[in-house]
Design a protein around this motif. Structure first.
Motif, PDB file in Angstrom:
ATOM      1  N   ALA A  20      61.030  22.294  79.912  1.00 38.18           N
ATOM      2  CA  ALA A  20      61.042  22.809  81.281  1.00 38.18           C
ATOM      3  C   ALA A  20      62.363  22.492  81.973  1.00 38.18           C
ATOM      4  O   ALA A  20      62.933  23.340  82.681  1.00 38.18           O
ATOM      5  CB  ALA A  20      59.878  22.219  82.075  1.00 38.18           C
ATOM      6  N   MET A  21      62.878  21.284  81.751  1.00 38.09           N
ATOM      7  CA  MET A  21      64.147  20.896  82.360  1.00 38.09           C
ATOM      8  C   MET A  21      65.297  21.706  81.773  1.00 38.09           C
ATOM      9  O   MET A  21      66.195  22.155  82.505  1.00 38.09           O
ATOM     10  CB  MET A  21      64.380  19.405  82.151  1.00 38.09           C
ATOM     11  CG  MET A  21      63.364  18.522  82.857  1.00 38.09           C
ATOM     12  SD  MET A  21      63.611  16.768  82.521  1.00 38.09           S
ATOM     13  CE  MET A  21      65.139  16.483  83.418  1.00 38.09           C
ATOM     14  N   SER A  22      65.265  21.907  80.461  1.00 37.39           N
ATOM     15  CA  SER A  22      66.311  22.690  79.812  1.00 37.39           C
ATOM     16  C   SER A  22      66.315  24.122  80.329  1.00 37.39           C
ATOM     17  O   SER A  22      67.383  24.699  80.611  1.00 37.39           O
ATOM     18  CB  SER A  22      66.103  22.678  78.298  1.00 37.39           C
ATOM     19  OG  SER A  22      67.052  23.500  77.652  1.00 37.39           O
ATOM     20  N   GLU A  23      65.138  24.701  80.485  1.00 37.28           N
ATOM     21  CA  GLU A  23      65.052  26.068  80.997  1.00 37.28           C
ATOM     22  C   GLU A  23      65.632  26.163  82.403  1.00 37.28           C
ATOM     23  O   GLU A  23      66.349  27.111  82.736  1.00 37.28           O
ATOM     24  CB  GLU A  23      63.600  26.536  81.001  1.00 37.28           C
ATOM     25  CG  GLU A  23      63.435  27.966  81.499  1.00 37.28           C
ATOM     26  CD  GLU A  23      61.990  28.399  81.576  1.00 37.28           C
ATOM     27  OE1 GLU A  23      61.747  29.578  81.900  1.00 37.28           O
ATOM     28  OE2 GLU A  23      61.098  27.559  81.321  1.00 37.28           O
ATOM     29  N   ALA A  24      65.327  25.164  83.232  1.00 33.06           N
ATOM     30  CA  ALA A  24      65.848  25.164  84.597  1.00 33.06           C
ATOM     31  C   ALA A  24      67.375  25.112  84.611  1.00 33.06           C
ATOM     32  O   ALA A  24      68.032  25.846  85.361  1.00 33.06           O
ATOM     33  CB  ALA A  24      65.274  23.988  85.383  1.00 33.06           C
ATOM     34  N   VAL A  25      67.946  24.268  83.776  1.00 32.36           N
ATOM     35  CA  VAL A  25      69.405  24.120  83.739  1.00 32.36           C
ATOM     36  C   VAL A  25      70.075  25.363  83.158  1.00 32.36           C
ATOM     37  O   VAL A  25      71.102  25.825  83.659  1.00 32.36           O
ATOM     38  CB  VAL A  25      69.793  22.868  82.918  1.00 32.36           C
ATOM     39  CG1 VAL A  25      71.301  22.827  82.679  1.00 32.36           C
ATOM     40  CG2 VAL A  25      69.334  21.595  83.632  1.00 32.36           C
ATOM     41  N   LEU A  26      69.476  25.924  82.127  1.00 30.53           N
ATOM     42  CA  LEU A  26      70.124  27.013  81.393  1.00 30.53           C
ATOM     43  C   LEU A  26      69.885  28.392  81.990  1.00 30.53           C
ATOM     44  O   LEU A  26      70.700  29.297  81.800  1.00 30.53           O
ATOM     45  CB  LEU A  26      69.660  27.002  79.936  1.00 30.53           C
ATOM     46  CG  LEU A  26      70.059  25.772  79.115  1.00 30.53           C
ATOM     47  CD1 LEU A  26      69.434  25.837  77.731  1.00 30.53           C
ATOM     48  CD2 LEU A  26      71.576  25.658  79.017  1.00 30.53           C
ATOM     49  N   THR A  27      68.778  28.560  82.719  1.00 31.76           N
ATOM     50  CA  THR A  27      68.445  29.922  83.147  1.00 31.76           C
ATOM     51  C   THR A  27      68.380  30.139  84.651  1.00 31.76           C
ATOM     52  O   THR A  27      68.525  31.278  85.101  1.00 31.76           O
ATOM     53  CB  THR A  27      67.101  30.365  82.535  1.00 31.76           C
ATOM     54  OG1 THR A  27      66.046  29.549  83.047  1.00 31.76           O
ATOM     55  CG2 THR A  27      67.130  30.273  81.020  1.00 31.76           C
TER      56      THR A  27
END
Length: 382
Positions: A20-27
């Protein structure tokens, strides 16, 4: 590494938290609420979704009553330092408290000349509701208590205390950093007025997340003022919630990670998590009797404590034991005063500190056995 330091921060985190954190940062790593474009709106919706999950888990009146902070310490400071005290006001707290509660109160004793009473645990290591009630005066405006000690694990009877004060004009503030995500908490049923907790402990979220929930308007003064993305024409902090108490850019990746941690807890169930951690605690307490010179502190009634086990070992420094466990056995525990000096004064362990093992939802009984064997080795070697 066998990790027994969950009272400080949970590890490992659920994979979905990282995703979830990766998605927030990347997208969609735009500024939530600071712009009308689609990425800012996506970030805003993600934060609001997390806010609703927190509100539901703790039975908050609404999502606007949930305010996000960098950590529990900031949330606690907003509740205590932001409280509209007057000279001579009286606060009741306990000797279990973390420095995040003690230090703001000590500061207010000096700056605003408030009075503070520290309730001692009884002979069984427990805070008794009647002792809190007996300390109340007509000047008492706030009761500030931890839900469970981060040193002894002793659980404070919040509902018993709140039943005494719910009809009085006394605000009940609870620091649930050691219980949020392990024990059920309802602002409605437990009659809690202000509730603060960390997102990175039993809620399984990342560091950099903390929450304060305010049931009603207690006239808290915002500790930080500035940009809110709303009412920008106003020279002063707006009155609307949560904007009034959330100046500056929010930690969107951390907040959505916290939401994913809550999803994990909801999926597994608080009862199942509690029972699992209790089984680990019971096993450690039982097996620790095999270790010569090991002395546990805290309530012997394990139903009245969370999965925190602190102890001394005769003739050994707590930091030395923790270092040996880390370097030779790859076991992580916490040694020292645990940022809670007053309870160590009551226990007589200020000079030596304590070794603390705290258990989490992913620990196993076999890991407890490994720890016990390591402690036996250390005991025999010294």
């Amino acid at each position: 590494m066998i990790y027994f330091d969950h009272a400080a921060s949970s590890y490992p985190k659920p994979r979905k938290v990282a995703e979830a954190m990766s998605e927030a940062v990347l997208t969609y790593s735009a500024n939530p609420g600071r712009g009308g474009h689609r990425l800012a709106e996506q970030a805003r919706l993600a934060v609001e979704g997390a806010r609703k999950k927190v509100a539901q888990l703790f039975s908050a009146p609404s999502s606007k009553n949930v305010w996000f902070y960098q950590n529990a310490t900031m949330a606690i400071n907003q509740a205590i330092l932001g409280f509209p005290f007057k000279k001579g006001d009286h606060v009741i707290t306990t000797k279990f408290e973390h420095n995040s509660v003690i230090r703001p109160l000590k500061q207010l004793m000096k700056e605003k000349e408030i009075d503070v009473s520290f309730i001692e645990p009884n002979a069984s290591g427990l805070i008794v509701a009647e002792d809190v009630v007996e300390e109340m005066t007509n000047r008492t405006v706030l009761i500030a208590v931890t839900h469970a000690s981060n040193v002894t694990g002793a659980v404070v009877p919040i509902r018993e205390i709140s039943n005494y004060v719910k009809e009085k004009k006394i605000v009940l503030f609870v620091d649930a950093s050691q219980t949020a995500g392990t024990l059920p908490l309802s602002m409605e049923e437990d009659h809690i007025d202000l509730l603060a907790f960390a997102g990175h402990k039993s809620l399984l979220g990342p560091q950099g997340t903390g929450v304060l929930i305010s049931k009603n308007d207690y006239g808290l003064i915002p500790l930080i003022v500035g940009g809110t993305g709303s009412y920008s024409e106003m020279p002063h902090q707006p009155q609307s919630w949560p904007d009034r108490y959330e100046a500056g850019t929010l930690n969107t990746p951390g907040i959505v990670g916290l939401a994913a941690g809550i999803d994990e807890i909801n999926g597994r169930g608080l009862d199942e998590i509690y029972e699992h951690e209790q089984s680990l605690l019971k096993h450690f307490v039982s097996e620790s009797e095999k270790v010569e010179g090991l002395k546990l502190v805290g309530p012997t009634d394990l139903t009245k404590r969370v999965a925190v086990a602190s102890f001394t070992m005769d003739g050994l420094d707590s930091h030395e034991v923790a270092m040996i466990l880390d370097e030779h056995y790859h076991i992580a525990v916490r040694a020292g005063l645990h940022c809670a000096p007053i309870i160590h004064q009551a226990l007589g362990t200020v000079d030596t500190g304590l070794i603390r093992a705290s258990f989490g939802p992913y620990n196993k009984l076999e890991e407890i056995d490994t720890l016990i064997q390591a402690l036996q080795d250390i005991s025999e070697a010294f």
